[in-house]
Write a protein that holds these residues in place. Sequence first.
Motif, PDB file in Angstrom:
ATOM      1  N   PHE A   1       0.836  -1.201   0.000  1.00  0.00           N
ATOM      2  CA  PHE A   1       0.000   0.000   0.000  1.00  0.00           C
ATOM      3  C   PHE A   1       0.875   1.257   0.000  1.00  0.00           C
ATOM      4  O   PHE A   1       0.612   2.226  -0.716  1.00  0.00           O
ATOM      5  CB  PHE A   1      -0.941  -0.023   1.194  1.00  0.00           C
ATOM      6  CG  PHE A   1      -2.024   1.022   1.161  1.00  0.00           C
ATOM      7  CD1 PHE A   1      -2.500   1.556  -0.021  1.00  0.00           C
ATOM      8  CD2 PHE A   1      -2.591   1.467   2.343  1.00  0.00           C
ATOM      9  CE1 PHE A   1      -3.510   2.516  -0.034  1.00  0.00           C
ATOM     10  CE2 PHE A   1      -3.598   2.416   2.348  1.00  0.00           C
ATOM     11  CZ  PHE A   1      -4.047   2.953   1.146  1.00  0.00           C
ATOM     12  N   TYR A   2       1.936   1.236   0.782  1.00  0.00           N
ATOM     13  CA  TYR A   2       2.892   2.345   0.832  1.00  0.00           C
ATOM     14  C   TYR A   2       3.485   2.602  -0.563  1.00  0.00           C
ATOM     15  O   TYR A   2       3.521   3.737  -1.036  1.00  0.00           O
ATOM     16  CB  TYR A   2       3.982   2.016   1.848  1.00  0.00           C
ATOM     17  CG  TYR A   2       5.126   3.000   1.923  1.00  0.00           C
ATOM     18  CD1 TYR A   2       4.986   4.214   2.593  1.00  0.00           C
ATOM     19  CD2 TYR A   2       6.367   2.705   1.360  1.00  0.00           C
ATOM     20  CE1 TYR A   2       6.040   5.100   2.695  1.00  0.00           C
ATOM     21  CE2 TYR A   2       7.422   3.590   1.449  1.00  0.00           C
ATOM     22  CZ  TYR A   2       7.261   4.790   2.116  1.00  0.00           C
ATOM     23  OH  TYR A   2       8.308   5.673   2.205  1.00  0.00           O
ATOM     24  N   ASN A   3       3.918   1.528  -1.216  1.00  0.00           N
ATOM     25  CA  ASN A   3       4.501   1.667  -2.555  1.00  0.00           C
ATOM     26  C   ASN A   3       3.471   2.150  -3.565  1.00  0.00           C
ATOM     27  O   ASN A   3       3.797   2.922  -4.473  1.00  0.00           O
ATOM     28  CB  ASN A   3       5.133   0.356  -3.010  1.00  0.00           C
ATOM     29  CG  ASN A   3       6.412   0.055  -2.264  1.00  0.00           C
ATOM     30  OD1 ASN A   3       7.105   0.954  -1.782  1.00  0.00           O
ATOM     31  ND2 ASN A   3       6.739  -1.222  -2.135  1.00  0.00           N
ATOM     32  N   GLN A   4       2.226   1.709  -3.441  1.00  0.00           N
ATOM     33  CA  GLN A   4       1.171   2.184  -4.336  1.00  0.00           C
ATOM     34  C   GLN A   4       0.995   3.695  -4.196  1.00  0.00           C
ATOM     35  O   GLN A   4       0.890   4.412  -5.195  1.00  0.00           O
ATOM     36  CB  GLN A   4      -0.149   1.480  -4.029  1.00  0.00           C
ATOM     37  CG  GLN A   4      -1.296   1.975  -4.909  1.00  0.00           C
ATOM     38  CD  GLN A   4      -2.648   1.471  -4.427  1.00  0.00           C
ATOM     39  OE1 GLN A   4      -3.031   1.696  -3.272  1.00  0.00           O
ATOM     40  NE2 GLN A   4      -3.351   0.773  -5.312  1.00  0.00           N
TER      41      GLN A   4
ATOM     42  N   SER B   1     -14.139   2.408   6.289  1.00  0.00           N
ATOM     43  CA  SER B   1     -14.358   2.497   4.846  1.00  0.00           C
ATOM     44  C   SER B   1     -14.415   1.115   4.217  1.00  0.00           C
ATOM     45  O   SER B   1     -15.259   0.852   3.351  1.00  0.00           O
ATOM     46  CB  SER B   1     -13.241   3.312   4.181  1.00  0.00           C
ATOM     47  OG  SER B   1     -13.257   4.635   4.637  1.00  0.00           O
ATOM     48  N   LYS B   2     -13.530   0.222   4.656  1.00  0.00           N
ATOM     49  CA  LYS B   2     -13.523  -1.148   4.138  1.00  0.00           C
ATOM     50  C   LYS B   2     -14.776  -1.910   4.567  1.00  0.00           C
ATOM     51  O   LYS B   2     -15.284  -2.745   3.817  1.00  0.00           O
ATOM     52  CB  LYS B   2     -12.264  -1.885   4.600  1.00  0.00           C
ATOM     53  CG  LYS B   2     -10.995  -1.422   3.896  1.00  0.00           C
ATOM     54  CD  LYS B   2      -9.769  -2.149   4.404  1.00  0.00           C
ATOM     55  CE  LYS B   2      -9.742  -3.531   3.841  1.00  0.00           C
ATOM     56  NZ  LYS B   2      -8.430  -4.165   3.804  1.00  0.00           N
ATOM     57  N   ALA B   3     -15.262  -1.640   5.759  1.00  0.00           N
ATOM     58  CA  ALA B   3     -16.478  -2.306   6.235  1.00  0.00           C
ATOM     59  C   ALA B   3     -17.685  -1.871   5.410  1.00  0.00           C
ATOM     60  O   ALA B   3     -18.565  -2.683   5.121  1.00  0.00           O
ATOM     61  CB  ALA B   3     -16.709  -1.998   7.714  1.00  0.00           C
ATOM     62  N   ASP B   4     -17.713  -0.596   5.017  1.00  0.00           N
ATOM     63  CA  ASP B   4     -18.813  -0.075   4.199  1.00  0.00           C
ATOM     64  C   ASP B   4     -18.704  -0.516   2.748  1.00  0.00           C
ATOM     65  O   ASP B   4     -19.714  -0.710   2.079  1.00  0.00           O
ATOM     66  CB  ASP B   4     -18.854   1.459   4.259  1.00  0.00           C
ATOM     67  CG  ASP B   4     -19.230   1.974   5.629  1.00  0.00           C
ATOM     68  OD1 ASP B   4     -19.793   1.200   6.427  1.00  0.00           O
ATOM     69  OD2 ASP B   4     -18.961   3.170   5.909  1.00  0.00           O
ATOM     70  N   ASP B   5     -17.478  -0.626   2.242  1.00  0.00           N
ATOM     71  CA  ASP B   5     -17.241  -0.994   0.851  1.00  0.00           C
ATOM     72  C   ASP B   5     -15.964  -1.816   0.809  1.00  0.00           C
ATOM     73  O   ASP B   5     -14.853  -1.274   0.905  1.00  0.00           O
ATOM     74  CB  ASP B   5     -17.109   0.269  -0.010  1.00  0.00           C
ATOM     75  CG  ASP B   5     -16.874  -0.032  -1.482  1.00  0.00           C
ATOM     76  OD1 ASP B   5     -16.692  -1.212  -1.857  1.00  0.00           O
ATOM     77  OD2 ASP B   5     -16.870   0.933  -2.270  1.00  0.00           O
TER      78      ASP B   5
ATOM     79  N   TYR C   1      -9.380   0.397  -0.377  1.00  0.00           N
ATOM     80  CA  TYR C   1      -8.066   0.148   0.227  1.00  0.00           C
ATOM     81  C   TYR C   1      -7.703  -1.335   0.255  1.00  0.00           C
ATOM     82  O   TYR C   1      -7.391  -1.891   1.311  1.00  0.00           O
ATOM     83  CB  TYR C   1      -8.007   0.749   1.640  1.00  0.00           C
ATOM     84  CG  TYR C   1      -8.406   2.202   1.671  1.00  0.00           C
ATOM     85  CD1 TYR C   1      -7.620   3.173   1.050  1.00  0.00           C
ATOM     86  CD2 TYR C   1      -9.576   2.608   2.310  1.00  0.00           C
ATOM     87  CE1 TYR C   1      -7.985   4.517   1.067  1.00  0.00           C
ATOM     88  CE2 TYR C   1      -9.946   3.950   2.332  1.00  0.00           C
ATOM     89  CZ  TYR C   1      -9.154   4.892   1.715  1.00  0.00           C
ATOM     90  OH  TYR C   1      -9.523   6.215   1.744  1.00  0.00           O
ATOM     91  N   PRO C   2      -7.713  -1.985  -0.906  1.00  0.00           N
ATOM     92  CA  PRO C   2      -7.469  -3.434  -0.935  1.00  0.00           C
ATOM     93  C   PRO C   2      -6.048  -3.830  -0.501  1.00  0.00           C
ATOM     94  O   PRO C   2      -5.858  -4.954  -0.034  1.00  0.00           O
ATOM     95  CB  PRO C   2      -7.714  -3.800  -2.402  1.00  0.00           C
ATOM     96  CG  PRO C   2      -7.481  -2.532  -3.151  1.00  0.00           C
ATOM     97  CD  PRO C   2      -7.931  -1.431  -2.248  1.00  0.00           C
ATOM     98  N   LEU C   3      -5.091  -2.943  -0.631  1.00  0.00           N
ATOM     99  CA  LEU C   3      -3.722  -3.288  -0.256  1.00  0.00           C
ATOM    100  C   LEU C   3      -3.414  -3.035   1.216  1.00  0.00           C
ATOM    101  O   LEU C   3      -2.348  -3.400   1.706  1.00  0.00           O
ATOM    102  CB  LEU C   3      -2.722  -2.499  -1.122  1.00  0.00           C
ATOM    103  CG  LEU C   3      -2.745  -2.826  -2.618  1.00  0.00           C
ATOM    104  CD1 LEU C   3      -1.740  -1.965  -3.365  1.00  0.00           C
ATOM    105  CD2 LEU C   3      -2.481  -4.302  -2.852  1.00  0.00           C
TER     106      LEU C   3
END
Length: 168
Positions: A48-51, A139-143, A147-149
């Motif tokens: 995620f950091y690299n993204q 945010s992940k719980a809602d959708d 933030y998949p990484l």
Amino acid sequence: MALNTEIITDAEVATLAINDVNFDEAYFTNYILTTQRKYIKPVLGEDFYNQILDQIETASISADNAVLLDSFIENMLAHYIVYVCYSKVHIQITNQGSMLNDTEFSNQGKSGDYAQSRDFYISLADDIKVTMIDYIKESKADDSTKYPLFNDCAEIPQVNKRGIIFYD
């Protein structure tokens, strides 16, 4: 990969964390990359950091990552950077030894003031970190596609391990 991409500029650090137009931003220049690698990368996880770095480098920041950068990461990083280089701002190393910064118009803070002021920066940065992680999880719980990484950070990396150590 954007290994040497800085998330924030030294001018942004001064604006977000210092708020003094007379402050010399050059103090922060050499600490941005090392601080973001030490404090931001472990929280976000390497992928995620690299993204985020890649998106900053190519000026293609996704809307979700822009929210994280603007609302959390830049402010958190600015305060970590000030924490890291606080000693350098307080004491300069010269060819004559260590010198306290002083001016004719201000009084030098005492050692307790120094410690309390420095702790303020890491405490605020740590608070922003926890708030960001909560935001990502919500945010992940809602959708579930957001933030998949980002790994769930079951244990939040705690940088500031305050406490009293007793020795026998």
